[in-house]
Scaffold this motif. Structure first.
Motif, mmCIF file in Angstrom:
data_model
loop_
_atom_site.group_PDB
_atom_site.id
_atom_site.type_symbol
_atom_site.label_atom_id
_atom_site.label_comp_id
_atom_site.label_asym_id
_atom_site.label_seq_id
_atom_site.Cartn_x
_atom_site.Cartn_y
_atom_site.Cartn_z
ATOM 1 N N ALA A 36 0.855 -1.189 0.000
ATOM 2 C CA ALA A 36 0.000 0.000 0.000
ATOM 3 C C ALA A 36 0.886 1.233 0.000
ATOM 4 C CB ALA A 36 -0.923 0.023 1.205
ATOM 5 N N ARG A 37 0.640 2.117 -0.926
ATOM 6 C CA ARG A 37 1.410 3.358 -0.953
ATOM 7 C C ARG A 37 1.048 4.246 0.231
ATOM 8 N NH1 ARG A 37 0.098 8.445 -4.185
ATOM 9 N NH2 ARG A 37 2.002 9.671 -4.150
ATOM 10 N N LYS A 38 -0.208 4.182 0.645
ATOM 11 C CA LYS A 38 -0.716 5.018 1.731
ATOM 12 C C LYS A 38 -0.668 4.253 3.041
ATOM 13 C CE LYS A 38 -4.819 7.764 2.913
ATOM 14 N NZ LYS A 38 -5.042 7.189 4.248
ATOM 15 N N GLY A 39 -0.262 4.911 4.100
ATOM 16 C CA GLY A 39 -0.273 4.292 5.407
ATOM 17 C C GLY A 39 -1.688 4.256 5.980
ATOM 18 N N THR A 148 0.122 2.338 -6.722
ATOM 19 C CA THR A 148 0.422 0.945 -6.402
ATOM 20 C C THR A 148 0.043 0.036 -7.560
ATOM 21 O OG1 THR A 148 -0.034 1.419 -4.069
ATOM 22 C CG2 THR A 148 0.049 -0.895 -4.724
ATOM 23 N N ALA A 149 -1.142 0.255 -8.117
ATOM 24 C CA ALA A 149 -1.608 -0.574 -9.231
ATOM 25 C C ALA A 149 -0.680 -0.448 -10.438
ATOM 26 C CB ALA A 149 -3.027 -0.172 -9.615
ATOM 27 N N GLY A 160 2.176 -14.038 -11.433
ATOM 28 C CA GLY A 160 1.708 -13.353 -10.228
ATOM 29 C C GLY A 160 0.253 -12.922 -10.322
ATOM 30 N N ALA A 161 -0.388 -12.829 -9.173
ATOM 31 C CA ALA A 161 -1.775 -12.373 -9.096
ATOM 32 C C ALA A 161 -1.863 -11.194 -8.136
ATOM 33 C CB ALA A 161 -2.680 -13.509 -8.622
ATOM 34 N N THR A 162 -2.886 -10.377 -8.321
ATOM 35 C CA THR A 162 -3.095 -9.203 -7.478
ATOM 36 C C THR A 162 -4.558 -9.133 -7.066
ATOM 37 O OG1 THR A 162 -1.398 -8.018 -8.737
ATOM 38 C CG2 THR A 162 -2.805 -6.698 -7.299
ATOM 39 N N ALA A 190 -12.333 0.819 -11.831
ATOM 40 C CA ALA A 190 -11.489 1.592 -12.747
ATOM 41 C C ALA A 190 -10.069 1.047 -12.813
ATOM 42 C CB ALA A 190 -11.466 3.058 -12.324
ATOM 43 N N TYR A 191 -9.620 0.379 -11.759
ATOM 44 C CA TYR A 191 -8.246 -0.133 -11.725
ATOM 45 C C TYR A 191 -8.112 -1.487 -12.417
ATOM 46 C CZ TYR A 191 -7.442 3.615 -8.400
ATOM 47 O OH TYR A 191 -7.352 4.840 -7.803
ATOM 48 N N GLN A 192 -9.218 -2.121 -12.729
ATOM 49 C CA GLN A 192 -9.215 -3.415 -13.422
ATOM 50 C C GLN A 192 -8.369 -4.460 -12.681
ATOM 51 O OE1 GLN A 192 -8.002 -2.236 -17.429
ATOM 52 N NE2 GLN A 192 -10.160 -2.120 -18.038
#
Length: 246
Positions: A36-39, A148-149, A160-162, A190-192
């Protein structure tokens, strides 16, 4: 509980290795990374809980704390149990830790990362079989996923999977999810990137459990938080070990 373990030092890495490994059992190790980019997204909380759930399912598990805050390590140090195993290291040493863990018969490595999309986190992403991106439902949380995406898409290996996990959601007053969670799911399209079917609620059981190094499945096994996390673990397990689901 008296812990039977030996301490091996790999440069600046401290590895608490228990003596339960059966060298005759050959397993294919999987790596799960929490990014996660955000804490404040509950990344560490998910990491320690998924590690415990994997232990409860009978797997050999290593928890790797690469976040300088060492929150996962702090949780482990007050825990009255020597599983999951723990390594604390800087992110750039993760490849070495993974190689040694595989040699030691570890089946699942759970990597807790610092809030970042920089090169060290990108390398962990590249080495992971599954990346979980936890997020809240607030607009700033949802917007922060973009970086992050983008990073995951640029470096993740073909196999790999997300998956995005809605975490810390407000509990619904009735049946099903509340409106904010449903709206967040809609925005995340929107991030697919697939979004986990189960959303993890914001519940006091987490605070009570973490105080003394437990998980909610140990603190309140039949509670709502435990049930939600078991559903998430089962989803994760079906991705990492699909053959075991047949």
């Amino acid at each position: 509980m008296q812990r039977a373990m030996e301490r091996s030092l790999w440069g600046c890495i401290t590895f608490e290795a228990s003596r339960y490994h059966d060298s005759k059992v050959l397993t294919l190790m999987r790596t799960l990374a929490l990014l996660a980019r955000k804490g404040g997204t509950g990344k560490t909380t998910l990491a320690v809980h998924l590690a415990v759930l994997a232990v409860e399912s009978g797997r050999r598990v290593l928890l790797v704390d690469t976040d300088p805050q060492r929150s996962a390590g702090d949780w482990w140090r007050v825990r009255h149990c020597d599983t999951p195993r723990l390594v604390e290291c800087v992110a750039k040493r993760t490849p070495e830790v993974l190689a040694l863990a595989e040699q030691d018969g570890i089946e699942l490595v759970v990597v807790d990362t610092r809030p970042s999309v920089e090169a060290d986190t990108a390398e962990i992403t590249r080495l992971s079989d599954l990346v979980l991106i936890p997020t809240g439902a607030g607009i700033l949380d949802l917007l922060a996923i973009a970086a992050t995406a983008e990073m995951v898409r640029s470096v993740q290996a073909q196999w790999g999977a997300t998956m995005i996990v809605l975490n810390g959601m407000q509990a619904s007053s009735g049946f099903g999810e509340n409106a904010l969670t449903t709206e967040a799911r809609r925005a995340l399209r929107a991030y697919q990137i697939p979004v986990a079917d189960v959303a993890i609620g914001r519940r006091v059981a987490f605070s009570h459990a973490l105080i003394d190094g437990r998980s909610v499945t140990e603190f309140e096994p039949n509670g709502k938080a435990a049930r939600e996390l078991r559903k998430l673990y089962k989803h994760m397990e079906s991705i990492l070990w699909p053959a075991a689901q047949l």
